[in-house]
Scaffold this motif. Sequence first.
Motif, mmCIF file in Angstrom:
data_model
loop_
_atom_site.group_PDB
_atom_site.id
_atom_site.type_symbol
_atom_site.label_atom_id
_atom_site.label_comp_id
_atom_site.label_asym_id
_atom_site.label_seq_id
_atom_site.Cartn_x
_atom_site.Cartn_y
_atom_site.Cartn_z
ATOM 1 N N PHE A 115 6.739 21.509 68.093
ATOM 2 C CA PHE A 115 6.062 20.432 68.818
ATOM 3 C C PHE A 115 6.704 20.205 70.185
ATOM 4 C CE2 PHE A 115 5.436 16.086 70.183
ATOM 5 C CZ PHE A 115 4.068 15.956 70.080
ATOM 6 N N ILE A 116 8.012 20.076 70.202
ATOM 7 C CA ILE A 116 8.712 19.767 71.453
ATOM 8 C C ILE A 116 8.540 20.904 72.456
ATOM 9 C CG2 ILE A 116 10.974 19.390 72.502
ATOM 10 C CD1 ILE A 116 11.721 17.915 69.827
ATOM 11 N N SER A 117 8.861 22.126 72.049
ATOM 12 C CA SER A 117 8.823 23.231 73.008
ATOM 13 C C SER A 117 7.403 23.543 73.460
ATOM 14 C CB SER A 117 9.507 24.480 72.443
ATOM 15 O OG SER A 117 8.787 24.991 71.357
ATOM 16 N N HIS A 118 6.457 23.527 72.541
ATOM 17 C CA HIS A 118 5.086 23.868 72.914
ATOM 18 C C HIS A 118 4.477 22.791 73.812
ATOM 19 C CE1 HIS A 118 1.348 26.112 72.558
ATOM 20 N NE2 HIS A 118 0.729 24.948 72.429
ATOM 21 N N THR A 119 4.711 21.537 73.477
ATOM 22 C CA THR A 119 4.119 20.443 74.252
ATOM 23 C C THR A 119 4.729 20.330 75.637
ATOM 24 O OG1 THR A 119 3.614 19.226 72.230
ATOM 25 C CG2 THR A 119 3.658 17.960 74.261
ATOM 26 N N VAL A 120 6.048 20.302 75.707
ATOM 27 C CA VAL A 120 6.667 20.052 77.018
ATOM 28 C C VAL A 120 6.758 21.305 77.886
ATOM 29 C CG1 VAL A 120 7.959 18.049 76.197
ATOM 30 C CG2 VAL A 120 9.072 20.264 76.233
ATOM 31 N N LYS A 121 6.623 22.471 77.295
ATOM 32 C CA LYS A 121 6.696 23.702 78.086
ATOM 33 C C LYS A 121 5.324 24.351 78.277
ATOM 34 C CE LYS A 121 8.820 28.264 78.213
ATOM 35 N NZ LYS A 121 9.446 29.311 77.428
ATOM 36 N N GLU A 122 4.703 24.770 77.192
ATOM 37 C CA GLU A 122 3.464 25.535 77.287
ATOM 38 C C GLU A 122 2.261 24.666 77.667
ATOM 39 O OE1 GLU A 122 3.556 28.716 77.403
ATOM 40 O OE2 GLU A 122 5.660 28.813 76.777
ATOM 41 N N ASP A 123 2.110 23.529 77.003
ATOM 42 C CA ASP A 123 0.981 22.651 77.335
ATOM 43 C C ASP A 123 1.137 22.051 78.730
ATOM 44 O OD1 ASP A 123 -0.222 23.181 74.932
ATOM 45 O OD2 ASP A 123 0.355 21.292 73.986
ATOM 46 N N ARG A 124 2.357 21.880 79.170
ATOM 47 C CA ARG A 124 2.614 21.342 80.516
ATOM 48 C C ARG A 124 2.035 22.272 81.580
ATOM 49 N NH1 ARG A 124 3.728 16.785 81.343
ATOM 50 N NH2 ARG A 124 5.325 16.705 79.750
ATOM 51 N N LYS A 125 2.058 23.583 81.348
ATOM 52 C CA LYS A 125 1.495 24.534 82.311
ATOM 53 C C LYS A 125 0.008 24.238 82.525
ATOM 54 C CE LYS A 125 4.556 28.302 80.908
ATOM 55 N NZ LYS A 125 4.634 29.618 80.221
ATOM 56 N N PHE A 126 -0.701 23.972 81.430
ATOM 57 C CA PHE A 126 -2.106 23.643 81.541
ATOM 58 C C PHE A 126 -2.304 22.300 82.231
ATOM 59 C CE2 PHE A 126 -5.940 21.636 79.543
ATOM 60 C CZ PHE A 126 -6.867 22.359 80.284
ATOM 61 N N ALA A 127 -1.464 21.342 81.903
ATOM 62 C CA ALA A 127 -1.552 20.013 82.521
ATOM 63 C C ALA A 127 -1.363 20.110 84.028
ATOM 64 C CB ALA A 127 -0.531 19.067 81.918
ATOM 65 N N GLU A 128 -0.423 20.925 84.460
ATOM 66 C CA GLU A 128 -0.190 21.108 85.897
ATOM 67 C C GLU A 128 -1.412 21.750 86.555
ATOM 68 O OE1 GLU A 128 3.494 23.254 85.969
ATOM 69 O OE2 GLU A 128 4.654 21.429 85.503
ATOM 70 N N TYR A 129 -2.033 22.687 85.857
ATOM 71 C CA TYR A 129 -3.235 23.333 86.370
ATOM 72 C C TYR A 129 -4.371 22.304 86.515
ATOM 73 C CZ TYR A 129 -7.625 25.951 86.237
ATOM 74 O OH TYR A 129 -8.896 26.411 86.489
ATOM 75 N N ILE A 130 -4.601 21.543 85.473
ATOM 76 C CA ILE A 130 -5.750 20.641 85.459
ATOM 77 C C ILE A 130 -5.523 19.397 86.325
ATOM 78 C CG2 ILE A 130 -5.396 19.071 83.491
ATOM 79 C CD1 ILE A 130 -8.187 20.053 82.536
ATOM 80 N N ASN A 131 -4.282 18.954 86.419
ATOM 81 C CA ASN A 131 -3.957 17.761 87.194
ATOM 82 C C ASN A 131 -3.657 18.080 88.665
ATOM 83 O OD1 ASN A 131 -4.279 16.024 84.981
ATOM 84 N ND2 ASN A 131 -2.156 16.359 84.335
#
Length: 132
Positions: A115-131
């Motif tokens: 949860f920690i690594s996927h959310t703060v690392k991998e999902d963050r990449k998408f968040a940066e793209y979309i935001n």
Amino acid sequence: MQYRLQGWSKKYELGIKEIDLQHQYFFKLITRLADELKNSSDLPYQKSLFTELGLYTHFHFVSEENLMHRSGYSGLQEHKKLHNKLIDGLNKNKLLFEEGHIEAIQVIDFLEMWFISHTVKEDRKFAEYING
């Protein structure tokens, strides 16, 4: 047993309302599973909790991937591979636990790190793209 997930943290938030709400519920399922594995030895109940987590994991991943597709995210295929790897890991840990090969703390360690690594690392990449 000491767990890494002590409470919801803003560091898990991505600024994507739909995903953030799902992550909050996901977090609750993991912490509930951790508590119940620690406090209950009722194997059918434990299996049911794993089933609930597995079904929600699948729902969340499909939902997240659909959002990535709609937004034209170029990292979608790689992210799908990570999701598949995580589901395989969850299934493996569930089976090992049910067969008595690993302890509850090992399952929870896997879920927390996931949860920690996927959310703060991998999902963050998408968040940066979309935001932007």
